[in-house]
Design an enzyme around this catalytic site. Structure first.
Site, mmCIF file in Angstrom:
data_model
loop_
_atom_site.group_PDB
_atom_site.id
_atom_site.type_symbol
_atom_site.label_atom_id
_atom_site.label_comp_id
_atom_site.label_asym_id
_atom_site.label_seq_id
_atom_site.Cartn_x
_atom_site.Cartn_y
_atom_site.Cartn_z
ATOM 1 N N GLY A 32 58.489 46.930 30.137
ATOM 2 C CA GLY A 32 57.769 45.697 30.435
ATOM 3 C C GLY A 32 58.449 44.497 29.813
ATOM 4 O O GLY A 32 58.779 44.502 28.627
ATOM 5 N N ALA A 33 58.660 43.462 30.638
ATOM 6 C CA ALA A 33 59.299 42.239 30.144
ATOM 7 C C ALA A 33 58.463 41.025 30.527
ATOM 8 O O ALA A 33 58.991 40.004 30.947
ATOM 9 C CB ALA A 33 60.721 42.120 30.716
ATOM 10 N N ASN A 66 54.430 29.604 31.582
ATOM 11 C CA ASN A 66 53.689 28.970 30.484
ATOM 12 C C ASN A 66 53.647 29.817 29.229
ATOM 13 O O ASN A 66 53.211 29.352 28.183
ATOM 14 C CB ASN A 66 52.265 28.628 30.942
ATOM 15 C CG ASN A 66 51.392 29.858 31.103
ATOM 16 O OD1 ASN A 66 51.894 30.924 31.439
ATOM 17 N ND2 ASN A 66 50.097 29.718 30.881
ATOM 18 N N CYS A 181 29.611 49.442 52.554
ATOM 19 C CA CYS A 181 28.727 48.696 53.453
ATOM 20 C C CYS A 181 28.407 47.313 52.896
ATOM 21 O O CYS A 181 28.200 46.359 53.651
ATOM 22 C CB CYS A 181 27.447 49.486 53.700
ATOM 23 S SG CYS A 181 26.545 49.908 52.197
#
Length: 704
Positions: A32-33, A66, A181
């Site tokens: 993971g990066a 960010n 449903c």
């Protein structure tokens, strides 16, 4: 002294000469990066870990910038792993970085590959990948540090086979589910409409998780279930065969005819989306889709009067009157007050400003032309945070439908939802809000839809930084083998105690992952059969390391059962024909539930291997699963009788027991009537009489 030398000197002084020297030869896998991964890679590089492999299958999005500080705007749409390595590499020229753009679950990342690392660090954001890495580390006996963040919260957990609990020792919460449903016919929340727009109207996904909602479709008929798939695969043939089969079974002919009509209308919309545009306004694919989905289908639902006996019915939307500004909506279930104060919102008027997230990176271009000119302050708002009116949602629906249709005509066979694809996000936003309007549900802003449909968990850069630092500290404990210092660390939303630690727990004896016995089988799956593999792994049981010997077992691959004592049809089939190839696990389960489970990882034959050599190389010694622990005996409901000679003194508040009445040698009836005594004697084949005067039955022998 150079800056690099100064950094090395400080690191050696803090870590100690022995550990610092060990770091240069340590091989670390970072999975993971993203938010945690960027911070963690920076820490690993600056600490001095010598060989770092960073793997990630994702590409950089605008919304990542960010908090994922290794990326810049110019890197958008490029591989996260490659860019992260390029950016972090110059921080320490003495380390070796290996970026991999790929999926950790791909077969080439098998057990042998995991065994090549000294340490694995997880920086993942999904449960499935975490479980996979956890199982591989348990099988390879490689230390793993698990982590995660959610807003201001975070956790770090060191995991080590046979010393600590693993990631799966504690069951994880099951995602919340909604009935199909409800999504199809009776939505009552905005998330219902968003799931419908994303997974039904756009392109059907049989098992879709959206903001914690798992949607599973049971029936295969796309028309009967409202699976329109405007931009997905063509399910028309399957639906037709379902209707034909239903007709052969003698189902309601009128209902089947109605479904066929629905199918033709659906097919006409799909065809219009994929054919060149015309000047005929009635052939506009966006208008055709709108009229079918938001008008005709809703009218069809309204014909089922019983459905709306205890709930408010939806309102069919009309394309032309909304476009002309004459359509008026009924009141919606929201705290948003209508501008005209009468509980209804006139078309073309904006409601109260949204309270959606303010973490929008830049002012996005208005591709859909939905902004109204004028002095209104709405024109200056960010598009993503703007509450759209009914007419604006219609314009957005039309514009996004046209853009997606152009992509289909340009060669894209199917288009699936992607939170960072503006076209698909605009379409889902508009479609969900139009459906919400029809059902009297409050709409959502584009940003809110992106959060819910994309399952976005709020991320804070400072939380990621704290967690990444804690990961390195736990990793150093693992390298030192200071297992007594390992801690589970939690970031809490408590100013008085922002960080808390607890000692690591022992493995759960009932865990189906870390309590298995793992082995690696090197073989050619095209040349070995299932029966040969299982019999070879069980061995003859003659001596230590020769296996357990033949016994009744069941064999699985993941959740697929391949054989059991009563089903051996697959024993003569090759592993390749059964789909058991490199990177998969064969699970051998003891039928008597007396021995632990054996999990066998399938790996390729070593290179070079002669073509006429053996088709498989067995692990040596053969796996020898231990006996499963016996379940603890249940505690007795009443304590055993006391063997003490003296009677215990009564409590101060306890009333004294009444004295036993004198019987003058007679046996009281209560003794005979005792249920526990009768039950015990009955188990011994004796009969207890209820009274002293009761007569014996003919088949009862009296014992003095």
């Amino acid at each position: 002294m150079t800056f690099s030398t100064s950094r090395t000197t400080h690191a050696e002084a803090i870590l100690g000469r022995e550990l610092h020297a060990k770091l240069a030869d340590t091989k670390v896998l970072l999975v993971g990066a993203g938010g945690i991964g960027c911070e963690l890679l920076k820490n690993l590089v600056l600490t001095g870990f010598g060989h770092i492999t960073v793997l990630d299958l994702d590409t950089i999005d605008l919304s990542n910038l960010n908090r994922q500080f290794l990326f810049r705007k110019k890197d958008v749409k490029q591989s996260k792993a490659l860019v992260a390595a390029q950016t972090a590499g110059p921080f320490n020229p003495n380390i070796h970085l290996t970026p991999i753009h790929g999926n950790i679950k791909e077969p080439q990342y098998d057990l042998s590959w995991f065994k090549s690392f000294d340490l694995v660090l997880n920086a993942l954001d999904n449960l499935d990948a975490r479980r996979h890495v956890n199982k591989m580390c348990m099988a390879a006996e490689v230390p793993l540090v698990e982590s995660g963040t959610a807003g201001y919260l975070g956790q770090v957990q060191p995991l080590l086979k046979d010393r600590t609990e693993c990631f799966d020792c504690i069951p994880k919460p099951t995602p919340k589910t909604f009935p199909v449903c409800t999504i199809r016919s009776t939505p009552s929340q905005p998330i219902h409409c968003i799931v419908w727009a994303k997974s039904y109207l756009m392109s059907f996904q049989s098992n879709t998780v959206v903001a914690g909602v798992c949607l599973t479709q049971a029936s295969s008929s796309p028309v009967a279930n409202g699976v329109f798939q405007l931009f997905g695969e063509d399910e028309d043939a399957g639906g037709q065969s379902d209707l034909d089969e239903a007709e052969k079974q003698g189902e309601n002919a009128q209902e089947i005819a109605k479904l066929r009509q629905e199918q033709q209308a659906f097919k006409a919309v799909r065809t219009a989306l994929r054919t060149p545009s015309t000047t005929d306004p009635n052939a506009d694919p966006a208008k055709m889709a709108f009229q079918k989905v938001f008008n005709a289908d809703i009218r069809n639902l309204l014909s089922m009067a019983d459905m709306w006996r205890h709930r408010a019915p939806p309102t069919p939307l009309d394309y032309d009157s909304i476009h002309d500004g004459t359509f008026v909506l009924r009141s919606v279930k929201s705290d948003q007050a209508a501008p005209n104060g009468n509980g209804a919102r006139a078309n073309g008027k904006n409601g109260k400003a949204s309270k959606g997230s303010s973490a929008v990176e830049e002012m996005l271009d208005d591709k859909s032309g939905i902004r109204e000119q004028g002095p209104s302050s709405d024109a200056a708002r960010l598009k993503d945070q703007k509450t759209l009116s009914l007419k604006e949602n219609l314009n957005l629906f039309v514009a996004s439908t046209h853009r997606l249709a152009e992509r289909l005509r340009d060669g894209e066979e199917t288009i699936s939802f992607d939170k960072d694809d503006d076209d698909t996000l605009d379409f889902v936003t508009a479609a969900a809000n139009l459906r919400s309007a029809a059902y009297g549900i409050a709409g959502k802003t584009r940003w809110e839809v992106k959060e819910m449909a994309g399952n976005i968990i709020p991320a804070i850069a400072t939380t990621n930084a704290i967690i990444s630092g804690l990961i390195v500290l736990q990793a150093l404990h693992l390298l030192r083998k200071s297992y007594d210092k390992l801690k589970n660390v939690f970031i809490q939303f408590k100013p008085q105690l922002p960080l808390s630690t607890v000692g690591v727990s022992h493995p759960n004896p009932s865990c189906g992952v870390c309590r298995d016995v793992y082995a690696e089988l090197r073989c050619d799956p095209a040349r070995v059969t299932l029966g040969e593999v299982v019999n070879s792994l069980l061995g003859d049981g003659d001596g230590e390391g020769r296996g357990t010997g033949p016994r009744d077992v069941s064999v699985y691959e993941d959740k697929r059962i391949l054989s059991d004592p009563d089903f051996d049809d697959n024993n003569d089939r090759t592993l390749e024909s059964l789909g058991v190839t490199r990177g998969k696990f064969l699970t051998i389960v003891d039928e008597d539930d007396e021995l632990a489970t054996i999990a066998v990882a399938i790996s390729p034959l070593p290179e070079p291997h002669p073509a006429d050599g053996p088709a498989m190389i067995l692990p040596s010694p053969l796996p020898s699963p231990p006996a499963k622990p016996k379940p603890a005996a249940p505690m007795p409901s009443t304590p055993p009788p006391s063997t003490a000679v003296k009677r215990p003194a009564p409590d101060d508040n306890e009333e004294p027991l009444p004295k036993r009445a004198r019987t003058n040698g007679a046996i009281p009836d209560s003794v005979f009537a005792s249920p526990s005594k009768k039950r015990k004697l009955d188990e011994d084949g004796l009969v207890m009489l209820d009274t002293a005067n009761e007569e014996l039955r003919d088949d009862v022998i009296e014992i003095d």
